[in-house]
Motif scaffolding. Sequence first.
Motif, short mmCIF file in Angstrom:
data_model
loop_
_atom_site.label_atom_id
_atom_site.label_comp_id
_atom_site.label_asym_id
_atom_site.label_seq_id
_atom_site.Cartn_x
_atom_site.Cartn_y
_atom_site.Cartn_z
N GLN A 1 -7.35 -3.73 -8.31
CA GLN A 1 -6.38 -2.65 -8.14
C GLN A 1 -4.95 -3.15 -8.01
N ALA A 2 -4.79 -4.44 -7.74
CA ALA A 2 -3.46 -4.96 -7.42
C ALA A 2 -2.52 -4.97 -8.61
N GLY A 3 -3.06 -4.97 -9.83
CA GLY A 3 -2.22 -5.09 -11.01
C GLY A 3 -1.26 -3.94 -11.20
N GLN A 4 -1.56 -2.79 -10.63
CA GLN A 4 -0.71 -1.62 -10.81
C GLN A 4 0.63 -1.80 -10.10
N VAL A 5 0.60 -1.93 -8.81
CA VAL A 5 1.83 -1.98 -8.03
C VAL A 5 1.80 -3.09 -6.99
N MET A 6 0.63 -3.29 -6.35
CA MET A 6 0.57 -4.11 -5.15
C MET A 6 0.98 -5.56 -5.40
N ALA A 7 0.49 -6.16 -6.49
CA ALA A 7 0.85 -7.55 -6.76
C ALA A 7 2.35 -7.70 -6.96
N MET A 8 2.96 -6.74 -7.64
CA MET A 8 4.40 -6.79 -7.88
C MET A 8 5.19 -6.70 -6.59
N VAL A 9 4.79 -5.77 -5.71
CA VAL A 9 5.52 -5.59 -4.45
C VAL A 9 5.35 -6.81 -3.55
N CYS A 10 4.11 -7.30 -3.42
CA CYS A 10 3.88 -8.49 -2.59
C CYS A 10 4.67 -9.68 -3.12
N SER A 11 4.73 -9.84 -4.43
CA SER A 11 5.47 -10.94 -5.02
C SER A 11 6.96 -10.81 -4.74
N MET A 12 7.50 -9.60 -4.83
CA MET A 12 8.92 -9.37 -4.54
C MET A 12 9.24 -9.72 -3.09
N LEU A 13 8.35 -9.37 -2.17
CA LEU A 13 8.58 -9.68 -0.76
C LEU A 13 8.55 -11.18 -0.51
N LEU B 1 3.63 5.66 -3.14
CA LEU B 1 4.89 6.23 -3.62
C LEU B 1 4.94 6.30 -5.14
N PHE B 2 4.49 5.22 -5.79
CA PHE B 2 4.63 5.13 -7.25
C PHE B 2 3.49 5.79 -8.02
N THR B 3 2.29 5.83 -7.44
CA THR B 3 1.15 6.38 -8.16
C THR B 3 0.72 7.74 -7.65
N GLY B 4 1.21 8.11 -6.47
CA GLY B 4 0.84 9.40 -5.90
C GLY B 4 -0.43 9.36 -5.10
N SER B 5 -1.06 8.20 -4.95
CA SER B 5 -2.29 8.10 -4.18
C SER B 5 -2.39 6.71 -3.55
N PHE B 6 -3.18 6.62 -2.50
CA PHE B 6 -3.43 5.32 -1.89
C PHE B 6 -4.50 4.58 -2.70
N PRO B 7 -4.53 3.26 -2.59
CA PRO B 7 -5.61 2.51 -3.27
C PRO B 7 -6.97 2.96 -2.77
N ASP B 8 -7.96 2.86 -3.63
CA ASP B 8 -9.34 3.16 -3.25
C ASP B 8 -9.80 2.10 -2.26
N MET B 9 -9.91 2.48 -0.99
CA MET B 9 -10.22 1.49 0.04
C MET B 9 -11.63 0.94 -0.09
N HIS B 10 -12.51 1.62 -0.84
CA HIS B 10 -13.85 1.07 -1.08
C HIS B 10 -13.80 -0.11 -2.05
N ARG B 11 -12.73 -0.19 -2.84
CA ARG B 11 -12.58 -1.28 -3.82
C ARG B 11 -11.40 -2.18 -3.48
N ILE C 1 0.84 -1.20 0.00
CA ILE C 1 0.00 0.00 0.00
C ILE C 1 0.87 1.25 0.00
N LEU C 2 1.94 1.23 0.81
CA LEU C 2 2.86 2.37 0.84
C LEU C 2 3.57 2.53 -0.51
N ALA C 3 3.92 1.40 -1.12
CA ALA C 3 4.57 1.46 -2.43
C ALA C 3 3.60 2.01 -3.48
N HIS C 4 2.32 1.63 -3.38
CA HIS C 4 1.30 2.16 -4.28
C HIS C 4 1.23 3.68 -4.16
#
Length: 273
Positions: free
Chosen positions: A242-254, A111-121, A106-109
């Motif tokens: 929403q994960a396709g943007q950044v979150m899936a990549m970061v979680c996978s790296m971890l 940092l890279f997109t300039g906004s937090f994920p839409d928590m409603h989705r 979420i923090l990486a999202h």
Amino acid sequence: MNSRLSPRRKPGRNRLTLFLSVTFGFTWACWLPLLANRQFEAHIPVLPGQFYLGSFGPLAGAAAAELLPGGKGSSAWIKTAFSFSFPRKWLLIAAGLPLVYGCIAILAHRLFTGSFPDMHRFGLTSDLPAGFNVWETSLVWMLTFGIGEESGWRGFLLPELHRRRSLFASALIVAAVWMLWHLPAFWFNESYLGMGFGVIGWGISLTYGSVVLAWICAGSRWSIIPVILWHGIFDTLTAGDQAGQVMAMVCSMLVIVHGILLMKRLGRAPKLH
């Protein structure tokens, strides 16, 4: 000497063969009509949620294999795979690890997109009907791909392989089978269709995810309850729209980093008897 060994090995080979046949047969029978409809406009009638129904292939394979000679039988296998007789710290580990991945993602999202994920989705996927919230989505992942996959991969295949190989080598073999099992999804499921060269990263993260899950399963005395929990939470984080943007990549790296750190530990684990 070989003649004395072969009778003992044959039941194991028979169980593995049946497991793979039923696992792939069940899942691909559910998924190939979806592929044909998407790629060839075949208009084959399908059930609601047929994609999720296919997740129970490994469960069906394990249940069938344990009925063969040398197997535990269905009731004994269920008692082992779904046992609560394990240190409770593994529930915390299984839930805590993907949640830590998610917080970092979420923090990486941001940092890279300039906004937090839409928590409603957050965590929601178009693969499920509209109106599901994140808790209901997580429950669906656990009850389908969590139970369906882990019953076979960690509930049967991993311990079966670990009787003859190191835990690390066994986890790698499970990962290879796991990847092949997903193959039809790359031609009909939106999450896989858009991967492109990202499939390389997906394969690497799945491999090290298999290592992490092998560590959790062995620590949990071969109960799959903690790995079902891990699997469901991780899928919620990485399979959401929403994960396709950044979150899936970061979680996978971890997961990859964690798996690398566990390699030596799994390599030293004693074989099952």
